[in-house]
Design an enzyme around this catalytic site. Structure first.
Site, PDB file in Angstrom:
ATOM      1  N   ARG A   1      27.543  36.970  36.184  1.00  0.00           N
ATOM      2  CA  ARG A   1      28.233  37.860  35.239  1.00  0.00           C
ATOM      3  C   ARG A   1      29.223  37.056  34.412  1.00  0.00           C
ATOM      4  O   ARG A   1      30.092  36.383  34.975  1.00  0.00           O
ATOM      5  CB  ARG A   1      28.950  38.964  36.012  1.00  0.00           C
ATOM      6  CG  ARG A   1      27.915  39.807  36.755  1.00  0.00           C
ATOM      7  CD  ARG A   1      28.497  40.971  37.484  1.00  0.00           C
ATOM      8  NE  ARG A   1      27.393  41.792  37.998  1.00  0.00           N
ATOM      9  CZ  ARG A   1      27.490  43.040  38.363  1.00  0.00           C
ATOM     10  NH1 ARG A   1      28.644  43.656  38.278  1.00  0.00           N
ATOM     11  NH2 ARG A   1      26.444  43.698  38.793  1.00  0.00           N
TER      12      ARG A   1
ATOM     13  N   ARG B   1      39.638  38.846  41.761  1.00  0.00           N
ATOM     14  CA  ARG B   1      38.512  39.515  42.394  1.00  0.00           C
ATOM     15  C   ARG B   1      37.191  39.410  41.613  1.00  0.00           C
ATOM     16  O   ARG B   1      36.193  40.005  42.018  1.00  0.00           O
ATOM     17  CB  ARG B   1      38.837  40.979  42.676  1.00  0.00           C
ATOM     18  CG  ARG B   1      39.078  41.836  41.442  1.00  0.00           C
ATOM     19  CD  ARG B   1      39.450  43.252  41.885  1.00  0.00           C
ATOM     20  NE  ARG B   1      39.304  44.208  40.813  1.00  0.00           N
ATOM     21  CZ  ARG B   1      40.163  44.382  39.826  1.00  0.00           C
ATOM     22  NH1 ARG B   1      41.248  43.641  39.742  1.00  0.00           N
ATOM     23  NH2 ARG B   1      39.941  45.303  38.905  1.00  0.00           N
ATOM     24  N   HIS B   2      37.205  38.694  40.490  1.00  0.00           N
ATOM     25  CA  HIS B   2      35.987  38.529  39.699  1.00  0.00           C
ATOM     26  C   HIS B   2      35.548  37.076  39.640  1.00  0.00           C
ATOM     27  O   HIS B   2      36.362  36.191  39.413  1.00  0.00           O
ATOM     28  CB  HIS B   2      36.201  39.012  38.257  1.00  0.00           C
ATOM     29  CG  HIS B   2      36.335  40.485  38.141  1.00  0.00           C
ATOM     30  ND1 HIS B   2      37.550  41.102  38.057  1.00  0.00           N
ATOM     31  CD2 HIS B   2      35.405  41.458  38.113  1.00  0.00           C
ATOM     32  CE1 HIS B   2      37.364  42.420  37.978  1.00  0.00           C
ATOM     33  NE2 HIS B   2      36.071  42.662  38.011  1.00  0.00           N
TER      34      HIS B   2
ATOM     35  N   ARG C   1      33.778  40.065  48.372  1.00  0.00           N
ATOM     36  CA  ARG C   1      34.838  41.084  48.440  1.00  0.00           C
ATOM     37  C   ARG C   1      34.949  41.654  49.847  1.00  0.00           C
ATOM     38  O   ARG C   1      36.043  41.935  50.327  1.00  0.00           O
ATOM     39  CB  ARG C   1      34.571  42.191  47.429  1.00  0.00           C
ATOM     40  CG  ARG C   1      34.692  41.678  46.004  1.00  0.00           C
ATOM     41  CD  ARG C   1      35.228  42.737  45.096  1.00  0.00           C
ATOM     42  NE  ARG C   1      35.228  42.283  43.713  1.00  0.00           N
ATOM     43  CZ  ARG C   1      35.214  43.099  42.689  1.00  0.00           C
ATOM     44  NH1 ARG C   1      35.159  44.408  42.888  1.00  0.00           N
ATOM     45  NH2 ARG C   1      35.249  42.616  41.472  1.00  0.00           N
TER      46      ARG C   1
ATOM     47  N   GLU D   1      37.397  47.250  45.073  1.00  0.00           N
ATOM     48  CA  GLU D   1      36.073  47.882  45.077  1.00  0.00           C
ATOM     49  C   GLU D   1      35.095  46.945  45.787  1.00  0.00           C
ATOM     50  O   GLU D   1      34.908  45.807  45.376  1.00  0.00           O
ATOM     51  CB  GLU D   1      35.614  48.107  43.625  1.00  0.00           C
ATOM     52  CG  GLU D   1      34.259  48.778  43.540  1.00  0.00           C
ATOM     53  CD  GLU D   1      33.627  48.617  42.146  1.00  0.00           C
ATOM     54  OE1 GLU D   1      34.312  48.860  41.144  1.00  0.00           O
ATOM     55  OE2 GLU D   1      32.448  48.238  42.100  1.00  0.00           O
TER      56      GLU D   1
ATOM     57  N   SER E   1      29.155  49.633  44.907  1.00  0.00           N
ATOM     58  CA  SER E   1      28.899  50.865  44.175  1.00  0.00           C
ATOM     59  C   SER E   1      27.425  51.181  44.259  1.00  0.00           C
ATOM     60  O   SER E   1      26.600  50.313  44.546  1.00  0.00           O
ATOM     61  CB  SER E   1      29.400  50.775  42.740  1.00  0.00           C
ATOM     62  OG  SER E   1      28.714  49.773  42.062  1.00  0.00           O
TER      63      SER E   1
ATOM     64  N   GLU F   1      32.052  37.064  33.216  1.00  0.00           N
ATOM     65  CA  GLU F   1      33.363  37.715  33.282  1.00  0.00           C
ATOM     66  C   GLU F   1      34.372  36.854  32.545  1.00  0.00           C
ATOM     67  O   GLU F   1      34.707  35.763  32.992  1.00  0.00           O
ATOM     68  CB  GLU F   1      33.810  37.867  34.742  1.00  0.00           C
ATOM     69  CG  GLU F   1      32.941  38.766  35.587  1.00  0.00           C
ATOM     70  CD  GLU F   1      33.212  40.242  35.351  1.00  0.00           C
ATOM     71  OE1 GLU F   1      34.117  40.569  34.544  1.00  0.00           O
ATOM     72  OE2 GLU F   1      32.507  41.053  35.952  1.00  0.00           O
TER      73      GLU F   1
HETATM   74  P1  AMO Z   1      28.478  46.816  40.356  1.00  0.00           P
HETATM   75  O1  AMO Z   1      28.419  46.200  39.012  1.00  0.00           O
HETATM   76  O2  AMO Z   1      29.550  47.804  40.626  1.00  0.00           O
HETATM   77  O3  AMO Z   1      27.111  47.557  40.704  1.00  0.00           O
HETATM   78  O4  AMO Z   1      28.554  45.655  41.441  1.00  0.00           O
HETATM   79  C1  AMO Z   1      28.464  45.927  42.812  1.00  0.00           C
HETATM   80  C2  AMO Z   1      29.538  45.186  43.580  1.00  0.00           C
HETATM   81  O5  AMO Z   1      29.468  43.792  43.321  1.00  0.00           O
HETATM   82  C3  AMO Z   1      30.765  43.230  43.335  1.00  0.00           C
HETATM   83  N1  AMO Z   1      31.015  42.611  42.030  1.00  0.00           N
HETATM   84  C4  AMO Z   1      31.699  41.468  41.849  1.00  0.00           C
HETATM   85  N2  AMO Z   1      32.295  40.639  42.717  1.00  0.00           N
HETATM   86  C5  AMO Z   1      32.877  39.542  42.211  1.00  0.00           C
HETATM   87  N3  AMO Z   1      32.897  39.203  40.911  1.00  0.00           N
HETATM   88  C6  AMO Z   1      32.313  39.997  39.991  1.00  0.00           C
HETATM   89  N4  AMO Z   1      32.320  39.641  38.707  1.00  0.00           N
HETATM   90  C7  AMO Z   1      31.670  41.199  40.457  1.00  0.00           C
HETATM   91  N5  AMO Z   1      30.989  42.191  39.850  1.00  0.00           N
HETATM   92  C8  AMO Z   1      30.611  43.037  40.826  1.00  0.00           C
HETATM   93  C9  AMO Z   1      31.720  44.357  43.609  1.00  0.00           C
HETATM   94  C10 AMO Z   1      30.937  45.556  43.175  1.00  0.00           C
HETATM   95  O6  AMO Z   1      31.352  46.729  43.832  1.00  0.00           O
HETATM   96  N6  AMO Z   1      23.515  47.605  40.354  1.00  0.00           N
HETATM   97  C11 AMO Z   1      24.789  48.108  40.818  1.00  0.00           C
HETATM   98  C12 AMO Z   1      24.786  48.440  42.275  1.00  0.00           C
HETATM   99  C13 AMO Z   1      23.902  49.609  42.623  1.00  0.00           C
HETATM  100  O7  AMO Z   1      24.114  50.686  42.015  1.00  0.00           O
HETATM  101  O8  AMO Z   1      23.050  49.461  43.511  1.00  0.00           O
HETATM  102  C14 AMO Z   1      25.861  47.076  40.505  1.00  0.00           C
HETATM  103  O9  AMO Z   1      25.608  45.933  40.229  1.00  0.00           O
HETATM  104  O10 AMO Z   1      31.961  44.358  45.017  1.00  0.00           O
END
Ligand code: AMO
Length: 438
Positions: free
Chosen positions: A220, A228-229, A412, A361, A364, A222
């Site tokens: 991602r 946390r990202h 996380r 979080e 999700s 970001e």
């Molecule tokens: P989402 O985008 O909420 O959902 O991502 C799911 C979980 O992944 C973790 N997460 C991250 N951790 C660290 N750095 C990041 N940049 C980052 N982005 C996300 C979080 C988050 O809750 N496809 C859906 C899931 C689904 O519906 O099955 C999805 O990707 O813990």
């Protein structure tokens, strides 16, 4: 000065050297954690991946060449020691090794960028720049041993519950998630992207395997710098046919409990090293609707316009109120990706959930749309072109079952288990806006 291992092989790990082996010849290998030279006595603390043990040499009882060689040792030198196990009331574990022969397999360039015993604190960036040394620090090592157990127990849980482990492509043609940016990669003559999520593939796979899980990297772009990202992360994804959000929320709860229990049982030493008393929360985890959460925030003078995702200050505020795990359900449809199913009786909200732990979080998920027409409508209303999703959409013509699933961020979850505040602590070689090496 550097010697070869030759035909020497480790016979025991440090943790296996016990008083019962008294008198036995052993070979141990590892790093010099500490060396103390007290006149006629030399103590070397040797460290391997299982712990430490003491090597004790008295000038009067060991060969003089060996004694001279031992004197040359410095911290973090790599050594192999052949010696005799000796019961000893003074040694830490009631046992030590009296060396007969030693090989110095490698030396070290001083000064080291950080103290690998962890006694001298170091900034996170210094530690990440010298990650291999940092990993020798007991607290850092403990996090990654716990991570190993977490991964094993996640796999065990899914297999026990009838899920099939899959791996989906990480080089893809179209986006799956809104919100975050994609990393483009040059793919022969075209542009491709690094996958943000196995979302579409895992959904499709329910039409053959019914219950699937994947533990794999997602990428991602970001832009923001937070604790946390990351730009590359390991996601634990699951998807299940003939299931709804409620069903997979229960599975997620069970998974979390199972992992916590296993860590508590198998990682007592590591938890102690981290000074962490792990409490197992009760199930079911509390469930709050999005509207209820907005009310809580409003009372705290933090009004959020209905329909928006929760910004960082809002989740921090929630963290002050809620200490353990809880679900947020009934999200506005517009705030969630196109594949989430709107509620039949109120399409403004959808069957999505977030699993939170205090301010963080963790996961999700939700019930997905399995009706192709509705999916196309949702793609359009989020400004996406259904043509770009034609391969995904065609599988909906081939008997797509109703399905639901979630994605859980591994690092996380580790932040919560190990109680650390920066996600970088839980990733070997983190990737973010500023960090691409090591
Ligand atoms: P989402 O985008 O909420 O959902 O991502 C799911 C979980 O992944 C973790 N997460 C991250 N951790 C660290 N750095 C990041 N940049 C980052 N982005 C996300 C979080 C988050 O809750 N496809 C859906 C899931 C689904 O519906 O099955 C999805 O990707 O813990």
């Amino acid at each position: 000065m550097i010697e070869e291992l030759g035909d020497w092989r480790r016979t025991h790990w440090s943790s296996e050297i016990s008083p019962e082996l008294n008198g036995k010849e052993v070979i141990v290998c590892g790093w010099v954690q500490r060396i103390r030279k007290l006149g006629k006595l030399i103590f070397v603390i040797l460290r391997d991946k299982e712990g430490t043990l003491q090597i004790t040499a008295h000038q009067n009882t060991v060969d003089s060449n060996l004694f001279e060689k031992l004197k040359k040792l410095k911290n973090e030198y790599v050594i192999a020691v052949k010696g005799i196990v000796k019961e000893s009331a003074e040694a830490k574990k009631g046992v030590e090794i009296v060396p007969k022969e030693i090989k110095i397999l490698n030396t070290v360039k001083f000064p080291l960028p950080l103290d690998p015993t962890g006694k001298v604190p170091a900034e996170i960036d210094t530690r990440l720049d010298a990650r291999i040394l940092d990993l020798r620090r007991p607290t850092t090592f403990a996090i990654f041993k716990i991570r190993h157990v977490v991964l094993q127990s996640i796999r065990k849980f899914f297999v026990k519950n009838g899920f099939i482990e899959v791996n989906t492509p990480k080089i893809i043609a179209t986006a799956t998630e809104g919100g975050t940016e994609l990393f483009p990669v040059s793919y022969f003559e075209r542009v491709a992207y690094l996958a943000q999520s196995p979302q579409l593939y895992k959904e499709e796979l329910t039409a053959a395997f019914e219950k699937v899980f994947e533990i794999g990297p997602v990428f991602r772009a970001e832009e923001h710098r937070t604790t946390r990202h990351l730009a590359e992360l390991i996601m634990v994804d699951m998807e299940e046919a003939f299931a709804t959000a409620d069903d997979v929320m229960k599975t997620l709860e069970e998974l979390i409990i199972c992992v916590l229990q296993e860590v508590k049982e198998k990682c007592t030493v590591e938890l102690e090293t981290l000074n962490r008393k792990l409490e197992i929360p009760k199930t079911p985890f509390p469930r709050y609707t999005y509207d209820e959460i907005l009310k809580v925030l409003e009372k705290e003078n933090m009004p959020i316009p209905w329909g928006e995702d929760l910004p960082t200050p809002a989740v921090r505020k929630l963290g002050e109120k809620f200490k353990g795990p809880y679900f947020i359900v009934d999200w506005p449809t517009e705030s969630k990706p196109f594949y989430i199913k709107p509620k039949d009786n109120n399409p403004k909200i959808c069957e999505a959930f977030d699993l939170m732990w205090s301010w963080l979080e963790l996961a999700s998920g939700g019930t997905r749309i399995h009706n192709k027409e509705l999916l196309i409508e949702r793609l359009r209303s989020q400004g996406l072109n259904p043509e770009s999703f034609k391969y995904h959409l065609q599988t909906f013509d081939w008997g797509m079952p109703p399905h639901a699933g979630f994605g859980l961020g591994l690092a996380r979850l580790l932040m919560v288990i190990c109680r650390v505040n920066n996600i970088r602590e839980c990733v070997l070689f983190p990737r973010d806006v500023d960090r691409l090496v090591p």
